[in-house]
Scaffold this active site. Structure first.
Site, PDB file in Angstrom:
ATOM      1  N   GLU A 147       0.820  -1.220   0.000  1.00 28.57           N
ATOM      2  CA  GLU A 147       0.000   0.000   0.000  1.00 28.57           C
ATOM      3  C   GLU A 147       0.849   1.264   0.000  1.00 28.57           C
ATOM      4  OE1 GLU A 147      -2.781  -2.816   0.184  1.00 28.57           O
ATOM      5  OE2 GLU A 147      -1.169  -2.709   1.642  1.00 28.57           O
ATOM      6  N   ASP A 195      -7.181  -5.008  -3.906  1.00 32.77           N
ATOM      7  CA  ASP A 195      -6.435  -5.335  -2.686  1.00 32.77           C
ATOM      8  C   ASP A 195      -6.790  -6.738  -2.197  1.00 32.77           C
ATOM      9  OD1 ASP A 195      -4.732  -5.081  -0.506  1.00 32.77           O
ATOM     10  OD2 ASP A 195      -6.203  -4.058   0.734  1.00 32.77           O
ATOM     11  N   ASN A 249      -1.266  -8.024  -2.586  1.00 25.38           N
ATOM     12  CA  ASN A 249      -1.939  -7.237  -3.617  1.00 25.38           C
ATOM     13  C   ASN A 249      -0.962  -6.439  -4.474  1.00 25.38           C
ATOM     14  OD1 ASN A 249      -1.908  -5.713  -0.884  1.00 25.38           O
ATOM     15  ND2 ASN A 249      -2.007  -4.091  -2.409  1.00 25.38           N
TER      16      ASN A 249
END
Length: 705
Positions: A202, A324, A279
């Site tokens: 992220e 995600d 992800n």
């Protein structure tokens, strides 16, 4: 540290009729390949993260069973140093427990009495919390031949002497110290190699997993999970293959993601190490990869050789992931009878909402069915193994879409367990939708910033609208038949983020809850048989072990991580305190927890006037949610783990610029943001928080009237 004799390992013989090995240890953590490969024969111990290499989280101990579990009482507890989220699975070897708390602090306890034997603090800078999406958490240690291994949040892999806690060696696992790479996962040890991945997708990093020599810390191999700079040679044939599935030049500049931040499992017979890959980064495939390509190996299970890191096979659960949908959830190995034939399988309930059963010899898909409500895909095509994506509901890159599941997943990192007696897996499942809205102009935002390609996460600021969203989030303990691919029973919870599970030969399933309890259920039908207050939210997976013939159950407890901090506004159904502890139970235990009242929220005596226009407040909202929300709560809804900025004191308002830009509270873990926020941007954030403080005062006044 005291030495434990063979008497400390004696346990009651299992009613299953299995042979129980008694191991006489001359040194602490005397774990080798032979013991790990036959760990199921030593139920008094919990020697690796999932109990055994197969990661089933099932114990053959049965002294505590359905008939007497209601006699469980607290045997001992220990208050950990830092209240920032507890996610560790303890390791128990020959009467000694090794575990971790926030910021990767390691503890060794006498497993029978709770006496602290030693503590090791790797002294991770508290400001490093900014480098992780989801809090400075740690999921535990590994042990091998007298050493304890921990991955520190700042990227170091550290070996400790199991007897003293003294540091033996330390290596830096990071490949780019200008990026926000972290370690939150527990290492595994296979064939004398300590294996660890990294986190930070992220935040915009490149994923990989690395093996180090357990004796020296020397790097043995590294397996990258996504390709890097295309102008440079690929690191392996696997990366040559992966490059063909990525497009454009932005993906590698943004990092690519694919971090291996949690799950692994090992099959000694096949000599295959299975890793779960996270992800993609950015989430937005339009920006990341020109809207096309499978983007190997994100959202995949990959099988590699543990001695060399050589690629063997992969199965990609979510090709071209843009939701995600990590595949980093528990990987469980078992032998199941399917269509009259015993199959060597690998099982997983990843974020994307489908329960997968694979042939672990070659990655062939055996079955996949929805275990929670799913809208992004209609089904998994059994011929191709690929999801049949419903673009009308799933493609948010062309406009906002309500996703089911959302990025929190149908199942997150909390471990599931498999009971070979019942044939069921026990999943901490959750209903967790999310609205995703595109930012197709996204660019690299710098270290310590969410790199998503979406509009910043936000929660409704209207109380009625927020209440409706809160009601959409529900948790459940799900007993799932992996052969029939169906639910057998479930228990509902008022919110998500409930703890991992443990199943035992006593016919029990143990689990902690987000609203502050530890529980035991009947493994066959789900009847609630025992419950006890934990005085905090429980997320980690419990373990069981035996010392001197007596069985114990331990829960690591303490509220924190991404949902309690970033999504505190969705946690109204919990409102627990972030109190970090080790709680250990036994039959007839008589210890008690201290009476700790909940903190009361009061309206500040003085709130500055709101003098900004709507445009400035809207700008401040986006900046806050992008740079501050993961810790202080999106839309400034605090989960109570870090300071509530909707209730700032007058002096905090006066010092706001000095705190955010000048680092006035750096000693408390609040870093300076002068390197990424201008004075005008900081002022916009401040004005937004003043507005939110007025909102809180209005809400509290309305509730009192």
């Amino acid at each position: 540290m005291s030495k434990f004799s063979a008497a400390a390992m004696l346990v009651l013989a299992s009613s299953l009729g299995y042979t129980v090995t008694v191991h006489a240890a001359s040194t602490p953590a005397a774990v080798d390949a032979e013991r790990l490969q036959s760990a199921a024969q030593e139920p008094a111990n919990w020697m690796t993260h999932g109990g055994t290499y197969q990661e089933q989280r099932f114990s053959r101990l049965d002294q505590i069973d359905q008939d007497n579990v209601d006699e469980l009482g607290l045997a001992w507890s220990y208050r950990l140093d830092i209240d920032r989220g507890v996610e560790a699975t303890p390791i128990v070897v020959d009467g000694v427990m090794y575990t971790t708390g926030a910021f990767s602090v390691v503890y060794a306890f006498d497993a029978k009495t709770g006496e602290l034997l030693w503590k090791y603090d790797p002294e991770v800078a508290r400001t490093a919390a900014r480098d992780g999406c989801c809090g400075p958490v740690n999921r535990g240690v590994a042990v091998w031949k007298g050493k304890v291994f921990v991955g520190a949040f700042d990227g170091r892999l550290i070996a400790l002497d199991a007897d003293t806690g003294n540091e033996v060696w330390s290596v830096n696992t990071l490949i780019d110290e200008e990026r926000s790479q972290t370690i939150t996962g527990a290492p595994r040890v296979v064939k004398g190699r300590v294996i660890i991945g990294n986190g930070g997708a992220e935040m915009g990093v490149r994923g990989y997993i690395t093996a180090y020599d357990a004796d020296t810390g020397k790097q043995a191999w590294r397996f990258f999970t996504v390709p890097g700079d295309p102008s440079k040679p690929a690191e392996s044939e696997a990366m040559e293959m992966a490059r063909k599935t990525w497009f454009g030049d932005k993906y590698w500049k943004q990092g690519g993601g694919g971090t291996v931040w949690d799950s692994m499992a090992y099959d000694p017979e096949l000599d295959l190490l299975y890793i779960g890959v996270g992800n993609a980064s950015l989430w937005n495939r339009q920006v990341r990869s020109e809207g096309k390509g499978d983007n190997l190996f994100v959202a995949s299970i990959v099988a590699i050789r543990p001695e060399t890191g050589e690629y063997v096979w992969h199965y990609q659960q979510t090709p071209g992931d843009q939701w995600d949908f990590t595949s980093t959830q528990t990987i469980t190995l078992a032998d199941l009878k399917i269509d009259g034939k015993t199959r060597q399988v690998l099982m997983q309930a990843p974020k994307n909402g489908f329960y997968y059963v694979l042939d672990r010899t070659n990655g062939e898909l055996i079955s996949a069915e929805k275990y929670v409500p799913v809208t992004w895909a209609k089904r998994i095509d059994m011929k191709t193994g690929r999801p049949v994506v419903d673009l009308d509901k799933a493609d948010w890159t062309k406009g906002p879409k309500l996703m089911m599941p959302g990025p929190l997943g149908g199942h997150n990192w909390m471990p599931m367990s498999f009971n070979p007696q019942t044939g069921l897996v026990y999943i901490p499942a959750q209903i967790a939708p999310a609205l995703l809205e595109p930012d197709n102009e996204a660019t690299w935002q710098g270290r310590g910033t969410l790199q998503l390609g979406t509009k910043p996460p936000a929660l409704p600021e209207d109380a009625e609208a927020r209440a409706q969203v809160v009601d959409m989030y529900r948790g459940k303990l799900l007993a799932w038949d992996p052969v029939a691919q169906r639910e057998v029973w479930s228990q509902d919870y008022p919110t998500i983020w409930n703890g991992g599970t443990l199943s035992t030969a006593g016919g029990l399933v143990f689990q902690g809850t987000a609203n502050g309890e530890v529980r035991a259920y009947a493994a066959d039908d789900g009847e609630l048989l025992w419950r006890s207050p934990a005085n905090t939210g429980v997320m980690a997976g419990p373990v069981t072990y035996a010392v001197d013939g007596e069985q114990y159950v331990t829960f690591m407890v303490g509220w924190g991580g991404i949902f309690p901090t970033g999504f505190g506004g969705l946690a109204d159904n919990t409102r627990v305190e972030p109190r970090a502890r080790v709680l250990t139970y036994k039959l007839g235990g008589t210890a008690t927890l201290p009476d700790e009242p909940k903190r009361k929220l009061t309206i500040a005596a003085s709130i500055p006037p709101l003098d900004a226009d709507e445009k400035t407040i809207a700008k401040g909202r986006d900046l806050f949610n992008m740079h501050c929300g993961a810790c202080h709560g999106f839309s400034a809804y605090s989960g109570g783990v870090v300071p509530n900025l909707r209730n700032m004191a007058p002096q905090t308002h006066n010092d706001f610029l000095h705190i955010v830009a000048g680092g006035a509270l750096i000693g408390n873990g609040m870093p300076s943001f002068a390197d990424r926020l201008s004075k005008d941007q900081i002022n916009a954030i401040h004005q937004y928080l003043i507005k939110r403080q007025h909102d809180l005062a209005d809400e509290m006044s309305a509730n009192d009237s």
